[in-house]
Design a protein around this motif. Structure first.
Motif, short mmCIF file in Angstrom:
data_model
loop_
_atom_site.label_atom_id
_atom_site.label_comp_id
_atom_site.label_asym_id
_atom_site.label_seq_id
_atom_site.Cartn_x
_atom_site.Cartn_y
_atom_site.Cartn_z
N UNK A 101 51.42 65.27 29.06
CA UNK A 101 50.09 64.85 28.65
C UNK A 101 50.14 63.97 27.42
N UNK A 102 49.37 62.88 27.47
CA UNK A 102 49.18 61.99 26.32
C UNK A 102 47.75 62.24 25.86
N UNK A 103 47.58 63.12 24.90
CA UNK A 103 46.26 63.64 24.58
C UNK A 103 45.79 63.15 23.21
N UNK A 104 44.49 63.19 22.99
CA UNK A 104 43.95 62.66 21.74
C UNK A 104 42.57 63.23 21.48
N UNK A 105 42.13 63.11 20.23
CA UNK A 105 40.79 63.50 19.81
C UNK A 105 40.16 62.33 19.07
N UNK A 142 35.99 65.19 34.67
CA UNK A 142 37.36 65.14 35.22
C UNK A 142 37.43 63.95 36.15
N UNK A 143 38.32 63.00 35.83
CA UNK A 143 38.48 61.79 36.62
C UNK A 143 39.89 61.80 37.23
N UNK A 153 37.90 64.69 30.05
CA UNK A 153 37.17 64.29 28.86
C UNK A 153 36.09 65.33 28.53
N UNK A 154 35.97 65.66 27.26
CA UNK A 154 34.91 66.58 26.84
C UNK A 154 34.24 66.02 25.60
N UNK A 155 32.91 65.95 25.62
CA UNK A 155 32.13 65.48 24.48
C UNK A 155 31.31 66.62 23.91
N UNK A 156 31.16 66.64 22.58
CA UNK A 156 30.34 67.65 21.92
C UNK A 156 29.94 67.12 20.55
N UNK A 169 40.43 64.48 24.71
CA UNK A 169 40.95 63.77 25.87
C UNK A 169 42.29 64.35 26.29
N UNK A 170 42.39 64.74 27.55
CA UNK A 170 43.65 65.14 28.15
C UNK A 170 44.00 64.09 29.22
N UNK A 171 45.00 63.26 28.93
CA UNK A 171 45.45 62.22 29.86
C UNK A 171 46.72 62.74 30.52
N UNK A 172 46.53 63.40 31.66
CA UNK A 172 47.62 64.12 32.33
C UNK A 172 48.39 63.19 33.27
N UNK A 173 49.72 63.32 33.22
CA UNK A 173 50.59 62.55 34.11
C UNK A 173 51.51 63.52 34.86
N UNK A 174 51.38 63.56 36.17
CA UNK A 174 52.25 64.41 36.99
C UNK A 174 53.52 63.65 37.31
N UNK A 175 54.26 63.32 36.26
CA UNK A 175 55.49 62.54 36.38
C UNK A 175 56.62 63.26 35.66
#
Length: 208
Positions: A101-105, A142-143, A153-156, A169-175
């Motif tokens: 995962x390449x994740x960020x806030x 969820x895209x 993506x989650x907004x609050x 943001x959770x940018x998931x890669x099944x690699x």
């Protein structure tokens, strides 16, 4: 409104669960962030944690299933990943991962309306406005881009700001990866991910 990336994290999901949480040298853990007297390392309910006391980052959490690195900036994160890769290799700990995962806030502040009202007006169908005041405190998306790539993506509302929103943001890669990414590769992964998020999601979901 002003947009800012406030944290980054890299998650590697091991191809095979480790037989146990690796026993890392205490001196290595305490000196990893350059703050030996403020750094905690040890087992917690979340796993084996290396973190700075009373701060959300930097931190590293290790379980038999995965490892999570978190920092404020990509350059710092890349240094921690490189240090753990060297430590894992010297101790014969496998780094093969089945996914990462390449994740960020992010935060947006100085908005022109109260944050929970803004989230409602932006994402909720107007027909749902059945009260004099309508607010939304959390919305998740969820895209599924393809069989290998998913964006969660989650907004609050931003804690402590009436005029700000927070996004996780959770940018998931099944690699698969045979080892933790190099510093250069990690920088390129985050650069590519941020450009992708801005073009495909933030420009549409949040706007300018």
């Amino acid at each position: 409104m002003k947009k800012e990336r406030i944290s980054v994290s890299f998650v590697a999901v091991f191809s095979q669960a480790l037989p146990g949480v690796p026993a890392l040298e205490n001196k290595f853990c305490r000196e990893l962030f350059g703050m030996p007297y403020d750094t905690f390392n040890g087992m917690t309910p979340e796993g084996y944690v290396i973190a700075v006391e009373n701060k959300p980052m930097p931190s590293i959490t290790i379980t038999p299933q995965k490892i999570v690195f978190k920092a404020q900036k990509v350059e710092e994160l890349a240094n921690y990943v490189a240090a753990l890769a060297k430590e894992f290799k010297s101790n014969g700990i496998p780094m093969d991962s089945a996914a990462f995962g390449i994740n960020s806030e992010y935060q947006w502040i100085d908005m022109d309306s109260q944050s929970s009202e803004w989230i409602w007006n932006r994402f909720i169908n107007p027909s749902m406005a059945i009260a004099p005041m309508n607010q939304c405190n959390r919305v998740s998306f969820r895209f599924v881009m393809n069989e290998n790539e998913v964006v969660n993506l989650e907004f609050m509302p931003r804690v402590g700001r009436n005029d700000g929103i927070f996004a996780s943001v959770n940018h998931h890669h099944a690699s698969e990866m045979k080892e933790f990414p190099s510093q250069d590769m990690l920088s390129k992964l985050f650069e590519s991910s941020e450009e992708f998020l801005e073009e495909k999601f933030f420009s549409i979901l949040v706007g300018g």
